[in-house]
Design a protein around this motif. Structure first.
Motif, PDB file in Angstrom:
ATOM      1  N   CYS A   8      61.155  89.460  67.759  1.00  0.00           N
ATOM      2  CA  CYS A   8      62.458  89.696  68.066  1.00  0.00           C
ATOM      3  C   CYS A   8      62.705  89.803  69.712  1.00  0.00           C
ATOM      4  O   CYS A   8      63.341  89.114  70.233  1.00  0.00           O
ATOM      5  CB  CYS A   8      63.161  91.051  67.607  1.00  0.00           C
ATOM      6  SG  CYS A   8      64.717  91.806  68.289  1.00  0.00           S
ATOM      7  N   SER A   9      61.752  90.425  70.364  1.00  0.00           N
ATOM      8  CA  SER A   9      61.507  90.647  71.920  1.00  0.00           C
ATOM      9  C   SER A   9      61.269  89.470  72.492  1.00  0.00           C
ATOM     10  O   SER A   9      61.763  88.966  73.697  1.00  0.00           O
ATOM     11  CB  SER A   9      60.696  91.901  72.290  1.00  0.00           C
ATOM     12  OG  SER A   9      59.442  91.654  71.918  1.00  0.00           O
ATOM     13  N   PHE A  10      60.296  88.395  71.891  1.00  0.00           N
ATOM     14  CA  PHE A  10      59.849  87.146  72.501  1.00  0.00           C
ATOM     15  C   PHE A  10      61.187  86.429  72.174  1.00  0.00           C
ATOM     16  O   PHE A  10      61.270  85.812  73.006  1.00  0.00           O
ATOM     17  CB  PHE A  10      58.766  86.559  71.592  1.00  0.00           C
ATOM     18  CG  PHE A  10      57.408  87.038  72.198  1.00  0.00           C
ATOM     19  CD1 PHE A  10      57.016  86.845  73.428  1.00  0.00           C
ATOM     20  CD2 PHE A  10      56.347  87.683  70.951  1.00  0.00           C
ATOM     21  CE1 PHE A  10      55.830  87.021  73.908  1.00  0.00           C
ATOM     22  CE2 PHE A  10      55.331  87.976  71.591  1.00  0.00           C
ATOM     23  CZ  PHE A  10      54.811  87.947  72.925  1.00  0.00           C
ATOM     24  N   GLY A  11      61.996  86.316  71.277  1.00  0.00           N
ATOM     25  CA  GLY A  11      63.258  85.921  71.209  1.00  0.00           C
ATOM     26  C   GLY A  11      64.037  85.696  72.293  1.00  0.00           C
ATOM     27  O   GLY A  11      64.834  85.123  72.979  1.00  0.00           O
ATOM     28  N   GLN A  12      64.323  87.081  72.867  1.00  0.00           N
ATOM     29  CA  GLN A  12      65.109  87.740  73.786  1.00  0.00           C
ATOM     30  C   GLN A  12      64.240  86.981  74.975  1.00  0.00           C
ATOM     31  O   GLN A  12      65.258  86.629  75.921  1.00  0.00           O
ATOM     32  CB  GLN A  12      65.088  89.202  73.869  1.00  0.00           C
ATOM     33  CG  GLN A  12      66.053  89.768  72.930  1.00  0.00           C
ATOM     34  CD  GLN A  12      67.398  89.222  72.733  1.00  0.00           C
ATOM     35  OE1 GLN A  12      67.985  88.760  73.887  1.00  0.00           O
ATOM     36  NE2 GLN A  12      68.052  89.126  71.726  1.00  0.00           N
ATOM     37  N   VAL A  13      63.269  87.241  75.422  1.00  0.00           N
ATOM     38  CA  VAL A  13      62.570  86.644  76.456  1.00  0.00           C
ATOM     39  C   VAL A  13      63.059  85.172  76.496  1.00  0.00           C
ATOM     40  O   VAL A  13      63.172  84.697  77.607  1.00  0.00           O
ATOM     41  CB  VAL A  13      61.113  86.623  76.275  1.00  0.00           C
ATOM     42  CG1 VAL A  13      60.434  86.011  77.403  1.00  0.00           C
ATOM     43  CG2 VAL A  13      60.503  88.198  76.614  1.00  0.00           C
ATOM     44  N   TYR A  14      62.646  84.242  75.527  1.00  0.00           N
ATOM     45  CA  TYR A  14      62.969  82.935  75.436  1.00  0.00           C
ATOM     46  C   TYR A  14      64.230  82.674  75.687  1.00  0.00           C
ATOM     47  O   TYR A  14      64.662  81.880  76.622  1.00  0.00           O
ATOM     48  CB  TYR A  14      62.482  82.150  74.116  1.00  0.00           C
ATOM     49  CG  TYR A  14      62.945  80.903  73.907  1.00  0.00           C
ATOM     50  CD1 TYR A  14      62.127  79.939  74.914  1.00  0.00           C
ATOM     51  CD2 TYR A  14      63.888  80.358  73.312  1.00  0.00           C
ATOM     52  CE1 TYR A  14      62.294  78.629  74.794  1.00  0.00           C
ATOM     53  CE2 TYR A  14      64.325  79.039  73.626  1.00  0.00           C
ATOM     54  CZ  TYR A  14      63.353  78.150  74.234  1.00  0.00           C
ATOM     55  OH  TYR A  14      63.708  76.965  74.193  1.00  0.00           O
ATOM     56  N   SER A  15      65.456  83.163  75.071  1.00  0.00           N
ATOM     57  CA  SER A  15      66.677  82.685  75.173  1.00  0.00           C
ATOM     58  C   SER A  15      67.133  83.391  76.473  1.00  0.00           C
ATOM     59  O   SER A  15      67.985  82.860  77.317  1.00  0.00           O
ATOM     60  CB  SER A  15      67.735  83.593  74.203  1.00  0.00           C
ATOM     61  OG  SER A  15      67.706  84.699  73.998  1.00  0.00           O
ATOM     62  N   THR A  16      66.960  84.451  77.156  1.00  0.00           N
ATOM     63  CA  THR A  16      67.300  84.828  78.515  1.00  0.00           C
ATOM     64  C   THR A  16      66.602  83.965  79.483  1.00  0.00           C
ATOM     65  O   THR A  16      67.349  83.556  80.472  1.00  0.00           O
ATOM     66  CB  THR A  16      66.806  86.283  78.815  1.00  0.00           C
ATOM     67  OG1 THR A  16      67.111  87.083  77.422  1.00  0.00           O
ATOM     68  CG2 THR A  16      67.302  86.856  79.949  1.00  0.00           C
ATOM     69  N   SER A  17      65.528  83.584  79.425  1.00  0.00           N
ATOM     70  CA  SER A  17      65.134  82.720  80.347  1.00  0.00           C
ATOM     71  C   SER A  17      65.356  81.430  80.357  1.00  0.00           C
ATOM     72  O   SER A  17      65.996  80.754  81.400  1.00  0.00           O
ATOM     73  CB  SER A  17      63.207  82.520  79.946  1.00  0.00           C
ATOM     74  OG  SER A  17      62.590  83.579  80.039  1.00  0.00           O
ATOM     75  N   ALA A  18      65.871  80.937  79.154  1.00  0.00           N
ATOM     76  CA  ALA A  18      66.579  79.567  79.148  1.00  0.00           C
ATOM     77  C   ALA A  18      67.759  79.635  79.739  1.00  0.00           C
ATOM     78  O   ALA A  18      68.264  78.611  80.298  1.00  0.00           O
ATOM     79  CB  ALA A  18      66.626  79.343  77.502  1.00  0.00           C
ATOM     80  N   ALA A  19      68.741  80.660  79.397  1.00  0.00           N
ATOM     81  CA  ALA A  19      69.793  80.942  80.166  1.00  0.00           C
ATOM     82  C   ALA A  19      69.809  80.833  81.670  1.00  0.00           C
ATOM     83  O   ALA A  19      70.828  80.408  82.230  1.00  0.00           O
ATOM     84  CB  ALA A  19      70.551  82.072  79.603  1.00  0.00           C
TER      85      ALA A  19
END
Ligand SMILES: *[C@@H]1O[C@H](CO)[C@@H](O)[C@H](O)[C@H]1NC(C)=O
Ligand SMILES: *[C@@H]1O[C@H](CO)[C@@H](O)[C@H](O)[C@H]1NC(C)=O
Ligand SMILES: *[C@@H]1O[C@H](CO)[C@@H](O)[C@H](O)[C@H]1NC(C)=O
Ligand SMILES: *[C@@H]1O[C@H](CO)[C@@H](O)[C@H](O)[C@H]1NC(C)=O
Ligand SMILES: *[C@@H]1O[C@H](CO)[C@@H](O)[C@H](O)[C@H]1NC(C)=O
Length: 279
Positions: free
Chosen positions: A204-215
């Motif tokens: 879940c937190s890796f997903g947040q890292v990924y989506s935030t970085s992409a944004a």
């Protein structure tokens, strides 16, 4: 009245004698009982340490998620440090930043999203805790009562008392072993449960890292493109909303000539709009 007092005195003497005898019988096995009691206390401490270590290790593994939240905060701060000064350059830059930075989440939002990924230990240790509490209660209540019963039942019969006590201790030892097995099983189960919870928390937190970085990256790219557009178009906006576009190739033009090729040639006078771009 007189005879009642005498009767009371006699019965007190008997109770006193019984008490003295019983304490002699009881004391005879004190060392043996103490030795075993120390082992029981050690076992209780072992449980307490195992439970405490389990909880400590869990929060340590959980810290990975806090580290990721910090990392994301740093990434966001870097992005804002880059974007914010751009707004001050001119209205065009400001507009570009305003139009394309809104997809970058705030630090507070990201931190709360990552925090919501956190796993909880919750009920994972309930069974192990309960085995610990039951064993503690067994030692403090059942074992104590059984030993006291031996003294009560055989206040003066040494051999019977010894048989009684060794039976109680043997039972306690058997109970300790089965408790230990059950405790180990429950701790192992808790480990599995917590392992899978931690794994989904990390995902879940890796997903947040990924989506935030992409944004962040996407927004920075859009802002850069928007700023570059002004340089290419030399105007406030490249898109005039007119679909009919003609390109005038400046490399073809000879700027010494008084005339240029008519760019309107072949166009209809009825055309509602026509955009000319210089290349
Ligand atoms: C910003 O967004 C507004 C509204 O969507 C748009 O009209 C304008 O052209 C945009 N400006 C830039 C510089 O992209
Ligand atoms: C002690 O044990 C013996 C053998 O089991 C038994 O016969 C005797 O009655 C017991 N004594 C008491 C005081 O219970
Ligand atoms: C502009 O004209 C030059 C010279 O004729 C040519 O080499 C170039 O490809 C043209 N560019 C475009 C975008 O048409
Ligand atoms: C420049 O003008 C001359 C004569 O007016 C013409 O022949 C020539 O084609 C022109 N050159 C260009 C690049 O338009
Ligand atoms: C674009 O050009 C076509 C043909 O020249 C014309 O029919 C049409 O109305 C024009 N479109 C606009 C939006 O002016």
């Amino acid at each position: 009245m007189q005879s009642f007092l005498i009767a009371t005195a006699i019965s007190l003497v008997i109770v006193g004698l019984a008490g003295a005898q019983s304490s002699t019988v009881a004391n005879s096995l004190d060392d043996y009982i103490d030795q075993n009691q120390r082992q029981y206390e050690a076992q209780i401490r072992k449980y307490e340490e195992a439970l405490a270590n389990f909880r400590t290790l869990f929060s340590k593994r959980q810290q990975v998620i806090d580290v990721q939240a910090d990392l994301l905060q740093q990434k966001l701060e870097e992005a804002f440090v880059r974007i914010n000064p751009l707004s001050l350059i001119d209205p065009w830059h400001k507009q570009c930043v305003q139009n394309y930075s809104s997809s970058i989440p705030t630090i507070a939002t990201v931190r709360s999203r990552v925090a919501s990924c956190q796993a909880t230990i919750s009920t994972a240790l309930n069974s192990a805790d309960s085995v610990y509490n039951t064993l503690k209660k067994y030692y403090n209540t059942n074992l104590k009562n059984s030993l006291a019963d031996c003294v009560k039942k055989f206040p003066s019969a040494q051999l019977n008392y010894t048989v009684c006590v060794t039976k109680v201790i043997a039972d306690a030892n058997a109970y300790s072993i089965s408790s230990q097995n059950s405790f180990n099983t429950h701790v192992k189960d808790a480990d599995c449960t917590v392992d899978s919870r931690l794994r989904s928390a990390w995902t879940c937190s890796f997903g947040q890292v990924y989506s935030t970085s992409a944004a962040i990256e996407n927004a920075l790219r859009l802002i850069d493109n928007c700023i570059d557009n002004q340089l290419v178009c030399g105007s406030v906006s490249c898109s005039s909303g007119c679909p009919n576009v003609s390109t005038i190739n400046l490399t073809e033009a000879d700027f010494r000539n008084e005339t240029i090729r008519n760019p309107f040639r072949g166009l209809s006078a009825q055309a509602g709009c026509r955009e000319f771009r210089f290349k």
